[in-house]
Design a protein around this motif. Structure first.
Motif, short mmCIF file in Angstrom:
data_model
loop_
_atom_site.label_atom_id
_atom_site.label_comp_id
_atom_site.label_asym_id
_atom_site.label_seq_id
_atom_site.Cartn_x
_atom_site.Cartn_y
_atom_site.Cartn_z
N GLU A 43 2.15 7.93 -12.43
CA GLU A 43 1.34 6.76 -12.77
C GLU A 43 2.21 5.64 -13.29
N ALA A 44 3.24 5.97 -14.06
CA ALA A 44 4.14 4.95 -14.60
C ALA A 44 4.84 4.21 -13.48
N GLU A 45 5.24 4.95 -12.44
CA GLU A 45 5.92 4.30 -11.30
C GLU A 45 4.94 3.40 -10.55
N GLN A 46 3.70 3.84 -10.37
CA GLN A 46 2.70 3.02 -9.71
C GLN A 46 2.49 1.70 -10.46
N LYS A 47 2.44 1.78 -11.78
CA LYS A 47 2.24 0.58 -12.60
C LYS A 47 3.42 -0.38 -12.47
N ASN A 69 -4.21 11.48 -4.64
CA ASN A 69 -3.86 10.91 -5.94
C ASN A 69 -5.05 10.92 -6.90
N LEU A 70 -6.21 10.55 -6.37
CA LEU A 70 -7.42 10.53 -7.20
C LEU A 70 -8.60 10.99 -6.36
N ALA A 71 -9.07 12.20 -6.62
CA ALA A 71 -10.17 12.76 -5.84
C ALA A 71 -11.47 12.01 -6.12
N VAL A 96 -0.55 -15.32 -0.14
CA VAL A 96 -1.89 -14.93 0.31
C VAL A 96 -1.89 -13.48 0.79
N ASN A 97 -0.83 -13.08 1.49
CA ASN A 97 -0.77 -11.71 2.01
C ASN A 97 -0.54 -10.68 0.91
N ILE A 98 0.18 -11.05 -0.15
CA ILE A 98 0.36 -10.14 -1.28
C ILE A 98 -0.98 -9.91 -1.98
N VAL A 99 -1.74 -10.98 -2.17
CA VAL A 99 -3.05 -10.84 -2.81
C VAL A 99 -3.97 -9.96 -1.96
N ALA A 100 -3.94 -10.19 -0.64
CA ALA A 100 -4.79 -9.39 0.25
C ALA A 100 -4.42 -7.91 0.20
N SER A 101 -3.16 -7.62 -0.08
CA SER A 101 -2.70 -6.23 -0.12
C SER A 101 -3.43 -5.43 -1.19
N PHE A 102 -3.69 -6.04 -2.32
CA PHE A 102 -4.31 -5.31 -3.43
C PHE A 102 -5.80 -5.05 -3.19
N ASN A 103 -6.36 -5.69 -2.14
CA ASN A 103 -7.76 -5.43 -1.80
C ASN A 103 -7.91 -4.30 -0.79
N ASP A 104 -6.79 -3.67 -0.42
CA ASP A 104 -6.84 -2.56 0.54
C ASP A 104 -7.69 -1.42 -0.01
N SER A 105 -8.44 -0.76 0.89
CA SER A 105 -9.35 0.31 0.45
C SER A 105 -8.61 1.48 -0.18
N SER A 106 -7.36 1.72 0.22
CA SER A 106 -6.59 2.81 -0.37
C SER A 106 -6.27 2.55 -1.83
N LEU A 107 -6.21 1.26 -2.23
CA LEU A 107 -5.84 0.90 -3.60
C LEU A 107 -7.06 0.56 -4.45
N SER A 108 -8.05 -0.08 -3.84
CA SER A 108 -9.21 -0.52 -4.63
C SER A 108 -9.99 0.64 -5.22
N ARG A 129 0.85 -1.21 0.00
CA ARG A 129 0.00 0.00 0.00
C ARG A 129 0.87 1.25 0.00
N GLN A 130 1.89 1.28 0.85
CA GLN A 130 2.76 2.45 0.95
C GLN A 130 3.53 2.67 -0.36
N ASP A 131 4.07 1.61 -0.95
CA ASP A 131 4.87 1.77 -2.16
C ASP A 131 4.05 2.33 -3.32
N ILE A 132 2.77 2.00 -3.37
CA ILE A 132 1.93 2.48 -4.46
C ILE A 132 1.49 3.94 -4.23
N VAL A 133 1.06 4.28 -3.02
CA VAL A 133 0.57 5.65 -2.79
C VAL A 133 1.72 6.65 -2.69
N LEU A 134 2.94 6.19 -2.44
CA LEU A 134 4.09 7.11 -2.39
C LEU A 134 4.82 7.21 -3.74
#
Length: 799
Positions: free
Chosen positions: A249-253, A418-420, A276-288, A240-245
């Motif tokens: 957009e290219a870096e996020q991808k 990042n996205l209003a 399992v924990n990596i998969v669960a990470s992408f379901n975080d509300s900050s990313l979804s 979550r931290q690595d994506i929001v920091l």
């Protein structure tokens, strides 16, 4: 109902599950199968210590009749063999010589164990040593030798493996790596997956199987499971931290793509817990909610995204583990804990059986068998973990994973930046804000950690909590005071305590913990008001918060960072912090003055008329040298901060000092003057040492008499001491004293500088340079004088 078998001697099957095993207890009228027997024994061996089992068997043997002895020995041998096979890594800790009565000449346990180890034993020990071990009926020294040789062989194998292994260029900083072109992404993901698995196996190897039994991890009896849980929870926080920091957009991808490859590698290498924990990470509300990244996330999860599904009792995860052929698969921790909870909650510890017309209650061996079956699987993983020869490459991902990350709420705020919200919004990247958050994250992490650790220390050391009724009973059951910590937008540090269940009908309310801790904090100088006895919170703000933070080892910069991420105002806090530090410094100065004044009164000045012996303070070193005049003490004037003569006479030399204009005392300055005066006074046979000590004293006296603020003076003193300690021209006695002075003074000076109390001091290079040059001039003059004297006494010898 089960039919009860006959008893052996005075032992009845209802007394202990071990006795039930020795008696050949049956399941549904049929004997236990070998595997079922082993599973029961494994569960039992982690409820009791192995030595306890051996001692109990030895005691039971004394009551066994001659007719029943064959059955007893058969079962006992099987138990010993099973224990050896299940817990071979602990075999060197056992002393199995007491299975039979002490007066027996032949020990069944030792003989059986030696027979089983004979082949191994002769390979690792000389025949003479093995014979001696057998004679003494002890395997301790043999086992220890085996363990040492196993470790040596393992280290040699690792060394050989490392020499043949091709090294991969591993990133040293993950954030910088995500900003690069990442052309080696596949190789890096593969190596980092291996590193994560090695780290996971290391954590798994430390878990004691009894931490799983009776849900001990929920009762403060599973410290290693708790560490594994915290480690697993770090995956969502890290990703979550690595994506929001990310700053584009290219870096996020690229971040998403990397963790997708890491997921696939973890599955391939059998680390299903990480997967399992990596998969669960992408379901975080900050990313979804980041719609512009959902396509990339779906692509990253395309192959193994369903492995975290809880459907069908984690059916997909179990199927994937079944396909893995490596033998060292790491199951998802949540699956393990789910299974143990299900068995423990769904099966009684005791069951009723018929003993003739009477009903008796015995241990439910079927439950032990189910627990043992699960433990067998986990113990096999641990064996693989202990045998692993793969070494962590030193990748920064492990450090990145196990470090502190930004909070969930802050991550969500960054996600909104990042996205209003709303239709048609486009992603935006406030690079300055993102970089600033990344920069202060370590300070925020340290602040949260230290505040929590200090409260934990207070709870641990509290005497008031020990006086709470029934709290000692709860602690014996593995329960303790628990709380959550938060720092709110009003700048308040809030500790919310939970109640503790002593029994099904008895509870210690959180208010009792709060009241006890608040009383102790107030006794320590805090001013905490608890609104009512039912309150479950301790709220710290203002001076209370400053005092708590300072005692937790934090500085202003770290607390300001915590205020910032919590959106709390910090202007008034900064002023209050500085005021508190000023008061603290003043109190320390007054304390030091009082101590120095007491020390001064203990000094007796030499009386020339009565020719009395000089008495030095206890802190001074008295040096007696043959055929020398008595060493003169430190003049009392040096020990009086508010009194300074125009000149000071030490030994045969007089030094003029600047006119005194009494300044405010500087912390530690008088102690330094005293210390270097001691060195000068005792350096009668060492003119170089005496000269250098005198030069330092002169510098300190100038600082003392100089007008100006104390903060700047302290900085100048620290800088001078650092210069002295790093110059080879100075005598080791001087440099050692300077280093000690730095330890005593620099902590407070540097702390005030970092807290904004000390203005930036750019050094006093000209003054220090002049100080050093003056010292060199004096030494040159002295050496020149000594040379002239020697040339007069010994004209035929050159100096």
């Amino acid at each position: 109902m089960l039919d009860a078998p006959q008893t052996i001697g005075q032992y009845s099957p209802k007394k202990d599950p071990l006795e039930q095993l020795v008696l050949g207890w049956k399941k549904k009228g049929k004997p236990f199968k070998t595997k079922e027997f082993e599973n029961i024994l494994l569960s039992l061996s982690h409820r009791k210590q192995p030595q306890e089992i051996i001692d109990q068997l030895a005691k039971m043997r004394q009551s066994v009749s001659e007719e029943q002895m064959p059955q007893f020995l058969q079962q006992t041998r099987f138990i010993i063999n099973t224990l050896k096979k299940q817990q071979s890594h602990k075999i060197h800790e056992w002393d199995l010589k007491e299975l039979v009565a002490p007066n027996e000449t032949d020990s069944v346990a030792t003989r059986t164990l030696l027979d089983n180890m004979k082949e191994v034993g002769q390979n690792i020990a000389p025949p003479s040593e093995f014979a001696e071990v057998k004679k003494r009926r002890s395997i301790k020294s043999l086992s220890l030798r085996k363990v040492k040789l196993d470790i040596k062989k393992s280290n040699e194998d690792v060394k050989a493996s490392n020499q043949n292994e091709q090294k991969i260029e591993i990133p040293t900083n993950m954030r910088a790596y995500f900003k690069s072109d990442m052309t080696d992404m596949d190789a890096v993901a593969k190596q980092m997956a291996a590193d994560i698995k090695s780290h996971s196996l290391m954590l798994a190897a430390k878990i004691e199987p009894n931490e799983f039994l009776e849900q001990n991890w929920t009762k403060n009896k599973g410290p290693n499971i708790q560490k594994m849980i915290a480690y697993s929870n770090n995956f969502p926080a890290m990703i979550r931290q690595d994506i929001v920091l990310a700053t584009s957009e290219a870096e996020q991808k690229k971040v998403i793509k990397f963790y997708g490859k890491l997921l696939d590698e973890c599955v391939k290498q059998g680390d299903f817990n990480a997967a399992v924990n990596i998969v669960a990470s992408f379901n975080d509300s900050s990313l979804s909610r980041l719609k512009h990244l959902q396509g990339d996330i779906a692509e990253a999860l395309e192959k193994n995204g369903r492995i975290a599904s809880m459907g069908g009792n984690f059916k997909i995860a179990r199927q994937e583990m079944g396909k893995y052929e490596g033998g060292d698969a790491i199951p998802p921790l949540m699956v393990l804990l789910h299974d143990y909870t299900f068995v423990d909650d769904g099966n009684k510890d005791k069951i009723e059986v018929k003993d003739g017309k009477e009903k008796i209650e015995i241990t439910n061996l079927a439950k032990l068998e189910m627990e043992g079956k699960m433990l067998t699987s986990f113990v096999n993983i641990q064996k693989k973990a202990r045998e692993q020869k793969q070494q962590v490459s030193g990748s920064s991902l492990i450090e990145h994973l196990t470090s502190q990350h930004i909070s969930e709420s802050l991550a969500y705020d960054l996600s909104l930046s990042n996205l209003a919200r709303g239709e048609g919004q486009q992603p935006k990247y406030d690079i300055e804000k993102i970089n600033h958050i990344a920069e202060i994250t370590p300070a925020v992490a340290k602040a949260n950690h230290n505040l929590s650790a200090y409260m934990e220390k207070l709870v641990h050391d509290s005497k008031g909590l020990g006086n709470i009724k029934d709290f000692d009973v709860a602690k014996k059951k593995g329960k303790n005071a628990e709380w959550t910590q938060s720092f709110n937008s009003q700048g308040q540090l809030v500790f919310s305590f939970k109640g503790v269940d002593v029994s099904a009908i008895q509870n210690i309310p959180p208010g009792e913990f709060v009241q006890a801790l608040a009383r102790e904090l107030n006794e320590a100088g805090y001013k905490i008001t608890i609104s009512s006895e039912s309150s479950d919170k301790i709220v710290l703000e203002g001076d209370n918060l400053i005092k708590f933070a300072q005692q937790a080892g934090l500085n202003l910069k770290e607390m300001e960072a915590l205020h910032e991420v919590s959106k709390a105002p910090s202007d008034n806090f900064k002023e209050a912090w500085n005021n508190a530090n000023e008061i603290k410094v003043e109190q320390q100065t007054q304390k030091e003055e009082k101590e120095e004044s007491t020390s001064t009164k203990a000094v007796e000045l030499p009386n020339q008329e009565k020719n009395e012996k000089t008495s030095l303070p206890s802190s001074s070193r008295s040096v007696s040298e043959p055929q020398q005049k008595p060493v003169q003490p430190i003049p009392a004037a040096l020990s009086r901060p508010n009194s300074m003569p125009e000149s000071i006479k030490i030994g045969s030399r007089s030094r003029s000092l600047p006119p005194q204009k009494p300044p405010r005392p500087v912390m530690g300055l008088q102690s330094l003057i005293n210390k270097f005066s001691e060195i000068e006074a005792t350096a009668q046979n060492n003119p170089r040492l005496k000269e250098q000590a005198g030069a330092v004293i002169e510098f300190l006296q100038k600082i003392k008499a100089k007008e100006g603020d104390n903060k700047s003076k302290e900085a100048q003193i620290v800088d001078m001491l650092k210069m002295v300690s790093n110059q080879s021209v100075f005598d080791p006695t001087i440099t050692d004293a300077a280093k000690k002075g730095i330890q005593d003074m620099s902590a407070s000076a540097e702390n005030r500088r970092s807290n904004g109390m000390l203005t930036s001091y750019r050094g006093n290079g000209a003054q220090q340079s002049g100080f050093l040059q003056e010292l060199r001039d004096k030494q040159s003059a002295r050496l020149s004088t000594e040379t002239e004297k020697k040339s007069i006494v010994t004209p035929n010898k050159s100096h």
